[in-house]
Design an enzyme around this catalytic site. Sequence first.
Site, PDB file in Angstrom:
ATOM      1  N   ARG A   1      -4.756 -23.727   0.498  1.00 44.24           N
ATOM      2  CA  ARG A   1      -3.981 -24.074   1.945  1.00 44.24           C
ATOM      3  C   ARG A   1      -4.754 -25.130   3.005  1.00 44.24           C
ATOM      4  NH1 ARG A   1      -2.186 -18.028   3.384  1.00 44.24           N
ATOM      5  NH2 ARG A   1      -0.208 -18.098   1.918  1.00 44.24           N
TER       6      ARG A   1
ATOM      7  N   ARG B   1      -5.708 -18.166  -9.181  1.00 45.96           N
ATOM      8  CA  ARG B   1      -6.697 -17.655  -8.129  1.00 45.96           C
ATOM      9  C   ARG B   1      -7.580 -16.818  -8.658  1.00 45.96           C
ATOM     10  NH1 ARG B   1      -2.606 -15.168  -3.791  1.00 45.96           N
ATOM     11  NH2 ARG B   1      -4.618 -15.114  -2.476  1.00 45.96           N
TER      12      ARG B   1
ATOM     13  N   GLY C   1      -1.128 -12.069  -4.818  1.00 44.25           N
ATOM     14  CA  GLY C   1      -2.458 -11.695  -4.858  1.00 44.25           C
ATOM     15  C   GLY C   1      -2.823 -10.147  -4.520  1.00 44.25           C
TER      16      GLY C   1
ATOM     17  N   ASP D   1      -3.991 -15.527   7.634  1.00 38.23           N
ATOM     18  CA  ASP D   1      -2.798 -16.216   6.778  1.00 38.23           C
ATOM     19  C   ASP D   1      -2.000 -16.969   8.020  1.00 38.23           C
ATOM     20  OD1 ASP D   1      -3.322 -15.007   4.626  1.00 38.23           O
ATOM     21  OD2 ASP D   1      -2.221 -13.071   4.797  1.00 38.23           O
TER      22      ASP D   1
ATOM     23  N   GLN E   1      -8.672  -7.471   0.431  1.00 39.72           N
ATOM     24  CA  GLN E   1      -8.157  -7.079  -0.875  1.00 39.72           C
ATOM     25  C   GLN E   1      -9.307  -6.530  -1.727  1.00 39.72           C
ATOM     26  OE1 GLN E   1      -6.350 -10.779  -2.558  1.00 39.72           O
ATOM     27  NE2 GLN E   1      -4.606 -10.465  -1.137  1.00 39.72           N
TER      28      GLN E   1
ATOM     29  N   ARG F   1       0.845  -1.210  -0.159  1.00 34.67           N
ATOM     30  CA  ARG F   1       0.227  -0.016   0.020  1.00 34.67           C
ATOM     31  C   ARG F   1       0.989   1.316   0.061  1.00 34.67           C
ATOM     32  NH1 ARG F   1      -2.750  -4.229   1.846  1.00 34.67           N
ATOM     33  NH2 ARG F   1      -4.924  -4.067   2.235  1.00 34.67           N
TER      34      ARG F   1
HETATM   35  C1  S3P Z   1      -4.445  -9.100   2.445  1.00 36.03           C
HETATM   36  C2  S3P Z   1      -5.357  -9.580   2.493  1.00 36.03           C
HETATM   37  C3  S3P Z   1      -5.712 -10.943   2.787  1.00 36.03           C
HETATM   38  C4  S3P Z   1      -4.565 -11.853   3.079  1.00 36.03           C
HETATM   39  C5  S3P Z   1      -3.294 -11.273   2.124  1.00 36.03           C
HETATM   40  C6  S3P Z   1      -3.245  -9.938   2.432  1.00 36.03           C
HETATM   41  C7  S3P Z   1      -3.998  -7.600   2.117  1.00 36.03           C
HETATM   42  O1  S3P Z   1      -6.243 -11.536   1.684  1.00 36.03           O
HETATM   43  O2  S3P Z   1      -4.701 -13.182   2.971  1.00 36.03           O
HETATM   44  O3  S3P Z   1      -2.236 -12.056   2.451  1.00 36.03           O
HETATM   45  O4  S3P Z   1      -2.948  -6.907   2.089  1.00 36.03           O
HETATM   46  O5  S3P Z   1      -5.099  -6.904   1.853  1.00 36.03           O
HETATM   47  P1  S3P Z   1      -7.932 -11.546   1.374  1.00 36.03           P
HETATM   48  O6  S3P Z   1      -8.463 -10.205   1.166  1.00 36.03           O
HETATM   49  O7  S3P Z   1      -8.285 -12.289  -0.013  1.00 36.03           O
HETATM   50  O8  S3P Z   1      -8.235 -12.081   2.756  1.00 36.03           O
END
Ligand code: S3P
Length: 448
Positions: A357, A128, A100, A326, A175, A33
């Site tokens: 996972r 994904r 991701g 996580d 996310q 970010r």
């Molecule tokens: C994250 C949100 C989580 C987390 C990822 C980091 C983020 O994912 O598992 O490692 O930085 O916003 P999800 O939004 O898919 O839950």
Amino acid sequence: MSAGLIARPAIARKSEALRGTVRAPGDKSISHRALMLGGLAAGRTRITDLLEGDDVVHTARAMQALGATVRKEGETWIVDGVGNGALLAPDAPLDFGNAGTGCRLTMGLVGVYDFATTFIGDASLIKRPMGRVLDPLRHMGVQVTAAEGGCLPVTLSGPKTANPVSYRLPMASAQVKSAVLLAGLNAPGITTVIEPVMTRDHTERMLQAFGANLTVETGAGGERIIRLQGQGRLTGQDIDVPGDPSSAAFPLVAALLVPGSDITIRNVLMNPTRTGLIVTLQEMGAQIDVLNARFQGGEDVADLRVRSSELKGITVPEERGPSMIDEYPVLAVAAAFAEGRTVMSGLEELRVKESDRLSAVAAGLKLNGVDCEEAPASLVVHGRPSGKGLGNAAGAAVATHLDHRIAMSFLVMGLASEHTVAVDDATIITTSFPEFVELMTGLGATIE
Ligand code: S3P
């Protein structure tokens, strides 16, 4: 070389007491970010303690491709941003590797621009689901081309003027929330995200710090209502990235499991949306002392003293899931050494992480002698406190499926198991924790 191109197996052995003081690497979520908002904001952003893992490097390159200047001077990353609304069309597809978060958040950040951007990734990322981000972007007027199942490669072309939406999150995902908010930065009017279950709030906090007009209100049903005024001015900031609790989790659990251990992990982010593992382990009997709690750069931070402990199995409250999403793989490893059974439920999101996972953890536990039951969205682990009989005497390796947290979790398991625990690939660890092996061996762990 990029992680995962040529696999390098690793093996962990039963270790003597872990001792020492370490610092966790910079938080991955905040690092992504910081680069994105720094690259977007007008003026200069200075970032210290940025995570220099592969995932974050991909985001830095993407921001450069979108017009920002990113460079390192001494220990500080300097980002000169383009100004909100002024990202440039990239010359080539943006490659996010294994990341991701980098991919989905950048889809929001640039997807609403009136040009085409293509997103690609590694063998894990292309499997994904991206539909969760593509759906709200379509509502905002973005044209989407995606591979089957809404997967990468994805090409996004924004409209002349994006439509600010009100979007209720269908799953607990920071996310998705962040992608919609970042898209809202380039839409006129107010973009609203309704979050029934709170997830990590780094995007909201950082947007406010950069000067965005963003408010958060709690609705009648307890949901969070986040409103962002689009097309406002963002101004570069100084950001000191706190240590990643999701990375600190590995030395932390290792110290709990290896008898006689006493370690301190300094500078760990203690944002309540990220501390579910610590709370859960404390309920299981873990000796974790939170020291020097302080407020630093807009986030709660503390040092953690961790001593080896006799753990007891518990039922983990489902609603705690988002604050430790996580950390389930390493919690499952801790549970393998706890007295009795540990029940983890509400885990459907674990199936769409860097790997599935839930099945990767269950397979790894079984391979190493742990009795466990996997169901569609839950895992029950029956612990063996002494570690006797755990590990794999024949040296069979856990399949990590390009998933850094699976690799690190099972290497931690090997430090307290009677037999060794091997993983088929340790290169992927560089996505989030490049110094993992060095840091662990510095504490006394045997990992080869
Ligand atoms: C994250 C949100 C989580 C987390 C990822 C980091 C983020 O994912 O598992 O490692 O930085 O916003 P999800 O939004 O898919 O839950």
